[in-house]
Design a protein around this motif. Structure first.
Motif, PDB file in Angstrom:
ATOM      1  N   UNK A   1       0.804  -1.221   0.000  1.00  0.00           N
ATOM      2  CA  UNK A   1       0.000   0.000   0.000  1.00  0.00           C
ATOM      3  C   UNK A   1       0.840   1.277   0.000  1.00  0.00           C
ATOM      4  N   UNK A   2       2.123   1.129   0.353  1.00  0.00           N
ATOM      5  CA  UNK A   2       3.049   2.270   0.498  1.00  0.00           C
ATOM      6  C   UNK A   2       2.662   3.160   1.682  1.00  0.00           C
ATOM      7  N   UNK A   3       2.031   2.559   2.714  1.00  0.00           N
ATOM      8  CA  UNK A   3       1.645   3.281   3.917  1.00  0.00           C
ATOM      9  C   UNK A   3       2.609   2.974   5.047  1.00  0.00           C
ATOM     10  N   UNK A   4       2.842   3.978   5.867  1.00  0.00           N
ATOM     11  CA  UNK A   4       3.563   3.768   7.114  1.00  0.00           C
ATOM     12  C   UNK A   4       2.544   3.271   8.127  1.00  0.00           C
ATOM     13  N   UNK A   5       2.927   2.247   8.876  1.00  0.00           N
ATOM     14  CA  UNK A   5       2.003   1.534   9.744  1.00  0.00           C
ATOM     15  C   UNK A   5       2.607   1.452  11.143  1.00  0.00           C
ATOM     16  N   UNK A   6       1.950   2.068  12.096  1.00  0.00           N
ATOM     17  CA  UNK A   6       2.370   1.993  13.490  1.00  0.00           C
ATOM     18  C   UNK A   6       1.352   1.210  14.289  1.00  0.00           C
ATOM     19  N   UNK A   7       1.837   0.460  15.258  1.00  0.00           N
ATOM     20  CA  UNK A   7       0.956  -0.372  16.072  1.00  0.00           C
ATOM     21  C   UNK A   7       1.128  -0.022  17.542  1.00  0.00           C
ATOM     22  N   UNK A   8       0.012   0.131  18.227  1.00  0.00           N
ATOM     23  CA  UNK A   8      -0.014   0.250  19.681  1.00  0.00           C
ATOM     24  C   UNK A   8      -0.760  -0.959  20.221  1.00  0.00           C
ATOM     25  N   UNK A   9      -0.095  -1.751  21.035  1.00  0.00           N
ATOM     26  CA  UNK A   9      -0.752  -2.837  21.746  1.00  0.00           C
ATOM     27  C   UNK A   9      -1.057  -2.317  23.141  1.00  0.00           C
ATOM     28  N   UNK A  10      -2.332  -2.316  23.518  1.00  0.00           N
ATOM     29  CA  UNK A  10      -2.719  -1.757  24.809  1.00  0.00           C
ATOM     30  C   UNK A  10      -3.517  -2.784  25.619  1.00  0.00           C
ATOM     31  N   UNK A  11      -3.475  -2.598  26.920  1.00  0.00           N
ATOM     32  CA  UNK A  11      -4.302  -3.386  27.829  1.00  0.00           C
ATOM     33  C   UNK A  11      -5.088  -2.431  28.696  1.00  0.00           C
ATOM     34  N   UNK A  12      -6.407  -2.621  28.742  1.00  0.00           N
ATOM     35  CA  UNK A  12      -7.273  -1.778  29.553  1.00  0.00           C
ATOM     36  C   UNK A  12      -7.773  -2.611  30.749  1.00  0.00           C
ATOM     37  N   UNK A  13      -7.476  -2.136  31.946  1.00  0.00           N
ATOM     38  CA  UNK A  13      -7.957  -2.762  33.170  1.00  0.00           C
ATOM     39  C   UNK A  13      -9.213  -2.004  33.595  1.00  0.00           C
ATOM     40  N   UNK A  14     -10.348  -2.707  33.698  1.00  0.00           N
ATOM     41  CA  UNK A  14     -11.603  -2.017  33.999  1.00  0.00           C
ATOM     42  C   UNK A  14     -12.517  -2.880  34.851  1.00  0.00           C
ATOM     43  N   UNK A  15     -13.544  -2.231  35.401  1.00  0.00           N
ATOM     44  CA  UNK A  15     -14.529  -2.957  36.200  1.00  0.00           C
ATOM     45  C   UNK A  15     -15.869  -2.934  35.501  1.00  0.00           C
TER      46      UNK A  15
END
Length: 124
Positions: free
Chosen positions: A110-124
């Protein structure tokens, strides 16, 4: 409201021009845009409450330049890494959001720059 809906509502409220899609972006969508998906959920039930939950998400940031991708990824990271409380009216209460990993890539097809954020959400 689910934690996914809360995450979506929070990011759109904070970044109103953000193009944010679950799972996959439309083929005709030009960058910049973000695609999110849930990677997993743990549920810890207790006798005293409904329990605590841990939801993991992958946020993929796409842009036509590296600097634009990094700027958008950093904006999202800054919003999430210190957030506690509700993400939106009716959303679960967030105890913490951890940034588990960040990755920068380039998509040759695609010729796109691709950034990844892996996140964890702690919730109730």
């Amino acid at each position: 409201m689910t934690i996914e809906a809360g995450l979506y509502a929070y990011l759109i409220a904070q970044l109103p021009t953000l193009k944010l899609y679950p799972q996959i972006a439309p083929e005709t969508q030009a960058p910049p845009y973000v695609v999110y998906s849930r990677d997993g959920t743990d549920r810890w039930r207790t006798f005293a409450s409904e329990g605590q939950f841990v939801a993991s998400f992958n946020l993929s940031v796409y842009a036509t330049t590296y600097s634009a991708m990094v700027a958008l990824k950093n904006s999202i990271r800054a919003l999430l890494e210190t957030k506690t409380g509700t993400l939106a009216t009716g959303s679960p209460y967030v105890q913490a959001i951890e940034i588990d990993n960040e990755i920068d890539m380039y998509e040759l097809d695609t010729k796109y720059h691709h950034g990844v954020l892996d996140i964890t959400i702690f919730h109730t």
